[in-house]
Design a protein around this motif. Structure first.
Motif, PDB file in Angstrom:
ATOM      1  N   ILE A 250       0.805  -1.300  -0.175  1.00 38.22           N
ATOM      2  CA  ILE A 250      -0.065  -0.048  -0.088  1.00 38.22           C
ATOM      3  C   ILE A 250       0.872   1.337   0.095  1.00 38.22           C
ATOM      4  O   ILE A 250       0.646   2.309  -0.951  1.00 38.22           O
ATOM      5  N   ILE A 251       1.937   1.365   0.915  1.00 35.42           N
ATOM      6  CA  ILE A 251       2.695   2.324   0.851  1.00 35.42           C
ATOM      7  C   ILE A 251       3.528   2.545  -0.430  1.00 35.42           C
ATOM      8  O   ILE A 251       3.460   3.754  -1.014  1.00 35.42           O
ATOM      9  N   ALA A 252       4.011   1.626  -1.153  1.00 33.40           N
ATOM     10  CA  ALA A 252       4.566   1.682  -2.610  1.00 33.40           C
ATOM     11  C   ALA A 252       3.623   2.318  -3.364  1.00 33.40           C
ATOM     12  O   ALA A 252       3.843   3.139  -4.185  1.00 33.40           O
ATOM     13  N   THR A 253       2.384   1.765  -3.680  1.00 23.62           N
ATOM     14  CA  THR A 253       1.383   2.265  -4.692  1.00 23.62           C
ATOM     15  C   THR A 253       0.708   3.638  -4.477  1.00 23.62           C
ATOM     16  O   THR A 253       0.715   4.153  -5.276  1.00 23.62           O
ATOM     17  N   ASN A 254       0.910   4.069  -3.183  1.00 23.05           N
ATOM     18  CA  ASN A 254       0.440   5.502  -2.768  1.00 23.05           C
ATOM     19  C   ASN A 254       1.477   6.342  -3.538  1.00 23.05           C
ATOM     20  O   ASN A 254       0.996   7.649  -3.473  1.00 23.05           O
ATOM     21  N   ILE A 255       2.545   5.999  -3.752  1.00 20.78           N
ATOM     22  CA  ILE A 255       3.486   6.974  -4.182  1.00 20.78           C
ATOM     23  C   ILE A 255       3.207   7.590  -5.756  1.00 20.78           C
ATOM     24  O   ILE A 255       2.841   8.750  -5.832  1.00 20.78           O
ATOM     25  N   ALA A 256       2.957   6.642  -6.502  1.00 19.47           N
ATOM     26  CA  ALA A 256       2.788   6.921  -7.857  1.00 19.47           C
ATOM     27  C   ALA A 256       2.016   6.000  -8.712  1.00 19.47           C
ATOM     28  O   ALA A 256       1.806   6.028 -10.096  1.00 19.47           O
ATOM     29  N   ALA A 257       1.247   5.034  -8.091  1.00 18.32           N
ATOM     30  CA  ALA A 257       0.429   4.004  -8.550  1.00 18.32           C
ATOM     31  C   ALA A 257      -0.892   3.891  -7.805  1.00 18.32           C
ATOM     32  O   ALA A 257      -1.491   4.848  -7.510  1.00 18.32           O
ATOM     33  N   GLY A 258      -1.440   2.622  -7.831  1.00 15.75           N
ATOM     34  CA  GLY A 258      -2.509   2.319  -7.019  1.00 15.75           C
ATOM     35  C   GLY A 258      -3.985   2.764  -7.559  1.00 15.75           C
ATOM     36  O   GLY A 258      -3.894   3.159  -8.911  1.00 15.75           O
ATOM     37  N   ASP A 259      -4.920   2.523  -6.882  1.00 15.09           N
ATOM     38  CA  ASP A 259      -6.314   2.940  -7.337  1.00 15.09           C
ATOM     39  C   ASP A 259      -6.451   4.415  -7.753  1.00 15.09           C
ATOM     40  O   ASP A 259      -5.800   5.286  -7.219  1.00 15.09           O
ATOM     41  N   PHE A 260      -7.576   4.678  -8.498  1.00 12.57           N
ATOM     42  CA  PHE A 260      -7.725   6.168  -8.584  1.00 12.57           C
ATOM     43  C   PHE A 260      -6.574   6.873  -9.432  1.00 12.57           C
ATOM     44  O   PHE A 260      -6.808   8.112  -9.410  1.00 12.57           O
ATOM     45  N   ARG A 261      -5.938   6.477  -9.949  1.00 14.33           N
ATOM     46  CA  ARG A 261      -4.636   6.904 -10.621  1.00 14.33           C
ATOM     47  C   ARG A 261      -4.830   7.217 -12.095  1.00 14.33           C
ATOM     48  O   ARG A 261      -5.175   6.434 -12.820  1.00 14.33           O
ATOM     49  N   SER A 262      -4.591   8.598 -12.559  1.00 16.98           N
ATOM     50  CA  SER A 262      -4.500   8.794 -13.857  1.00 16.98           C
ATOM     51  C   SER A 262      -3.020   8.066 -14.617  1.00 16.98           C
ATOM     52  O   SER A 262      -1.959   8.212 -13.818  1.00 16.98           O
ATOM     53  N   ALA A 263      -3.459   7.513 -15.535  1.00 21.38           N
ATOM     54  CA  ALA A 263      -2.228   6.745 -16.380  1.00 21.38           C
ATOM     55  C   ALA A 263      -2.383   6.754 -17.864  1.00 21.38           C
ATOM     56  O   ALA A 263      -3.387   6.701 -18.271  1.00 21.38           O
ATOM     57  N   ALA A 264      -1.294   6.395 -18.350  1.00 20.67           N
ATOM     58  CA  ALA A 264      -1.301   5.967 -19.785  1.00 20.67           C
ATOM     59  C   ALA A 264      -0.305   5.153 -20.174  1.00 20.67           C
ATOM     60  O   ALA A 264       0.959   5.354 -19.501  1.00 20.67           O
ATOM     61  N   GLY A 281       0.065   9.918 -13.290  1.00 18.75           N
ATOM     62  CA  GLY A 281      -0.193  11.295 -12.933  1.00 18.75           C
ATOM     63  C   GLY A 281      -0.768  11.580 -11.572  1.00 18.75           C
ATOM     64  O   GLY A 281      -0.631  10.230 -10.763  1.00 18.75           O
ATOM     65  N   PRO A 282      -1.451  12.296 -11.134  1.00 18.38           N
ATOM     66  CA  PRO A 282      -1.938  12.490  -9.982  1.00 18.38           C
ATOM     67  C   PRO A 282      -3.152  11.437  -9.818  1.00 18.38           C
ATOM     68  O   PRO A 282      -3.834  11.059 -10.577  1.00 18.38           O
ATOM     69  N   ALA A 283      -3.861  11.411  -8.571  1.00 21.83           N
ATOM     70  CA  ALA A 283      -4.951  10.676  -8.247  1.00 21.83           C
ATOM     71  C   ALA A 283      -5.890  11.448  -8.327  1.00 21.83           C
ATOM     72  O   ALA A 283      -5.961  12.538  -8.275  1.00 21.83           O
ATOM     73  N   THR A 284      -7.348  10.991  -8.664  1.00 20.73           N
ATOM     74  CA  THR A 284      -8.551  11.908  -8.498  1.00 20.73           C
ATOM     75  C   THR A 284      -8.854  12.470  -7.432  1.00 20.73           C
ATOM     76  O   THR A 284      -8.376  11.871  -6.292  1.00 20.73           O
ATOM     77  N   GLY A 285      -9.099  13.570  -7.392  1.00 15.57           N
ATOM     78  CA  GLY A 285      -9.466  14.493  -5.989  1.00 15.57           C
ATOM     79  C   GLY A 285      -7.979  15.220  -5.901  1.00 15.57           C
ATOM     80  O   GLY A 285      -8.281  15.960  -4.751  1.00 15.57           O
ATOM     81  N   ALA A 286      -6.877  15.105  -6.570  1.00 14.08           N
ATOM     82  CA  ALA A 286      -5.994  16.027  -6.250  1.00 14.08           C
ATOM     83  C   ALA A 286      -6.212  17.350  -6.779  1.00 14.08           C
ATOM     84  O   ALA A 286      -6.813  17.760  -7.569  1.00 14.08           O
ATOM     85  N   ILE A 287      -5.408  18.273  -5.962  1.00 14.74           N
ATOM     86  CA  ILE A 287      -5.672  19.774  -6.342  1.00 14.74           C
ATOM     87  C   ILE A 287      -5.057  20.106  -7.572  1.00 14.74           C
ATOM     88  O   ILE A 287      -3.904  19.459  -7.826  1.00 14.74           O
ATOM     89  N   HIS A 288      -5.912  20.650  -8.363  1.00 12.13           N
ATOM     90  CA  HIS A 288      -5.501  21.251  -9.950  1.00 12.13           C
ATOM     91  C   HIS A 288      -5.151  22.659 -10.151  1.00 12.13           C
ATOM     92  O   HIS A 288      -5.005  22.878 -11.270  1.00 12.13           O
ATOM     93  N   SER A 289      -5.396  23.439  -9.253  1.00  9.63           N
ATOM     94  CA  SER A 289      -5.156  24.792  -9.416  1.00  9.63           C
ATOM     95  C   SER A 289      -3.689  25.312  -8.925  1.00  9.63           C
ATOM     96  O   SER A 289      -3.319  24.987  -8.250  1.00  9.63           O
ATOM     97  N   ALA A 290      -3.461  25.999  -9.653  1.00 10.11           N
ATOM     98  CA  ALA A 290      -2.140  26.892  -9.367  1.00 10.11           C
ATOM     99  C   ALA A 290      -2.069  28.199  -8.729  1.00 10.11           C
ATOM    100  O   ALA A 290      -1.256  28.570  -8.476  1.00 10.11           O
ATOM    101  N   SER A 291      -3.231  28.578  -8.424  1.00 13.95           N
ATOM    102  CA  SER A 291      -3.492  30.077  -7.743  1.00 13.95           C
ATOM    103  C   SER A 291      -4.395  29.791  -6.397  1.00 13.95           C
ATOM    104  O   SER A 291      -4.531  30.673  -5.852  1.00 13.95           O
ATOM    105  N   SER A 292      -4.906  28.634  -6.041  1.00 16.91           N
ATOM    106  CA  SER A 292      -5.802  28.607  -5.101  1.00 16.91           C
ATOM    107  C   SER A 292      -4.848  28.649  -3.875  1.00 16.91           C
ATOM    108  O   SER A 292      -4.027  28.179  -3.631  1.00 16.91           O
TER     109      SER A 292
END
Length: 536
Positions: A250-264, A281-292
């Protein structure tokens, strides 16, 4: 005519006899007798010719009658066919019903609609994992955090969605997860834990499977997906032997893999070998704003994973699986307000009733990247399965963010697990070549009070350890703690859709207050939990 000729011949014959008798008595000459014989022979020849002509005429007449009769019948049939054809053309007849455009099936009780040729399908898929249980949690000292864990229930997963294909080769999935009701919570008040509910878009991807190079099968895919990275993660949550996967994975996949993950990426496989690689890329729900400002705007992370695995040895009742995995966090997420770049390694104690983590590195500052390398192995023999994985984590701290500890040395952690399962009722686990993992147990005799079946019963055991301590006794070190958990499980596979799981966990967390303080802030716990599961 024949009778008349015959009577004439008899008359002539009689006359000849009388003439001969009279000639004998009268003493006529021999010449008269010879003449009469010649005339008789000529009459006989004439009679034979007449008989042949009569027979020929009779046969010709009969043949003409037969031919006339046959011709009349043929004409009658032709006229009848013409009448029927005209009537059929004039009166519309109801033809056979055309074939249906769709076929509805229920494979493993999953509602599925396909076109008649099977090239296009859409299916409804779903799963619910509802957990209930409690902890006997014992902190070692008053300085231990936390001091208690909350018992109760958790809708661990509640997913519903669609999956299917277009034109045979284009596969898709769209799945939303309403679960994770106590996986995390947030707030600004003192003591609040970071995070939030992880419910959200779990799958939304498109996969093309029309390529079949090197005698195997290939999938090129992109979107939000469950990456088949590590053996445990490549096994469906419907089929794992325990309620939760082991913490090291779980600790390994949470870094850059796992469920809810954007990937190609892409994967190629045949019955013995699996090779895959993905950019993530990031998992769903991650912040996508550069100015918030609240929450702080954050740049998106990106990384990559690669895996090579397979089952080089396999037979009817046995198999051996081996594999190797690699993961790279190439660009960590960056807080654009505070100008920080951090990564946290942590996990709950292999149970999600309380979302509190007992081992954690905290936010590691100035992270420029991270790598995880691991080995995996498994084997089956009849109803027995053995499985294990080991992980090595490396976190680089060379990012220049202006935060202290710039240029600190890399951190190294490690952990792994070993587990075994045995199906008491004799069923085994088949190999899933598409993910290079094992499928779940399918009961040979589903539970039924009428039919007498009792489903499948499985016992399992696991030991796992994760060590998040490094460079202790130095200011740059991390004292994340070392967690060891022993788990026993009893699983009842009622049928192909319903399962009940009962887990007992005993955990020991060895932890010191800080890298430079040896004060004990560890803990111990025992827990019992049960899961009610259905999936289709």
């Amino acid at each position: 005519m024949l009778r008349k000729a015959f009577a004439t011949a008899l008359g002539i014959a009689g006359a000849l006899v009388v003439s001969q008798a009279h000639a004998e008595s009268a003493g006529n000459s021999e010449q008269e007798i010879a003449l009469l014989k010649q005339q008789l022979k000529m009459l006989e020849q004439k009679l034979d010719k007449l008989q042949s002509q009569t027979a020929a005429n009779t046969a010709a007449t009969a043949k003409a009658k037969v031919e006339a009769r046959a011709e009349a019948k043929a004409e009658a049939r032709s006229e009848a066919k013409a009448v029927v054809a005209n009537a059929s053309a004039a009166i519309p007849l109801k033809g056979p019903a055309p074939a249906s455009g769709v076929v509805v099936t229920m494979p493993n009780n999953r509602p599925t609609i396909c076109t008649a040729d099977g090239a296009n399908c859409v299916a409804i898929t779903g799963r619910v994992h509802w957990d209930v249980g409690g902890y006997d949690y014992r902190p070692n000292t008053a300085a231990t955090v936390p001091q208690k864990l909350d018992s109760g229930e958790n809708v661990r997963r509640a997913r519903i969605g669609l999956a299917g294909k277009f034109f045979n080769d284009w596969n898709f999935a769209l799945v939303y997860d309403f679960g994770g009701t106590s996986d995390g919570f947030g707030g600004a008040a003192p003591g609040s834990l970071p995070g939030g509910g992880v419910s959200g878009l779990e799958n939304a991807y498109l996969s093309y499977t029309g390529l079949k190079p090197f005698g195997g099968r290939m999938a090129v895919e992109a979107g939000i997906m469950d990456l088949p990275y590590t053996l445990d993660e490549a096994t469906s949550s419907n089929d794992i032997m325990f309620m939760e996967r082991a913490s090291p994975g779980i600790i390994a996949t949470n870094i850059a893999a796992g469920d809810f993950r954007s990937a190609a990426g892409t994967r190629w496989y045949n019955d013995q070998l699996w090779i895959g690689g993905y950019v993530t890329g990031p998992a769903t729900g991650a912040i996508h704003s550069a100015s918030s400002a609240a929450p702080a705007g954050t740049s998106e992370q990106y990384g990559a994973v690669a895996r090579v695995a397979g089952n080089p040895i396999s037979g009817k009742d046995y198999s051996v699986h081996i594999g190797a995995d690699a993961q790279w966090l190439i660009q960590p997420p960056r807080n654009l307000i505070a100008n920080t770049q951090t990564v946290t390694l942590s996990d709950r104690p292999e149970l999600r009733l309380d979302p509190t983590t007992l081992v954690s590195t905290g936010a590691i500052a100035n992270v420029s990247g991270a790598q995880v390398y691991s080995l995996e192995a498994a084997a089956t023999y009849g109803p027995l399965i053995l499985q294990g994985e080991y992980f090595w984590y490396n976190v680089d701290r060379t990012a220049n963010t202006g935060v202290p500890l710039v240029g600190a040395s890399s951190l190294k952690f490690q952990g792994g697990y070993a587990q075994a399962g045995y199906v008491l009722t004799g069923e085994g686990r088949s190999y899933n070549a598409a993910n290079a993992a094992y499928n779940g147990v399918k009961p040979a005799h589903p539970f039924s009070l009428d039919g007498g079946g009792w489903g499948a019963w499985e016992v399992a055991g696991r030991v796992s350890q994760i060590d998040l301590n490094d460079q202790l006794a130095t200011a740059n070190g991390i004292a994340g703690g070392r967690q060891t958990v022993y788990t026993l499980a009893l699983n009842w596979y009622v049928n192909g859709n319903v399962r009940f799981m009962l887990d007992y966990l005993h955990g020991n967390i060895s932890k010191q207050a800080s890298p430079v303080s040896t004060a004990d802030v560890g803990s111990k716990f025992d827990a019992v939990a049960m899961r009610t599961q259905f999936a289709f």
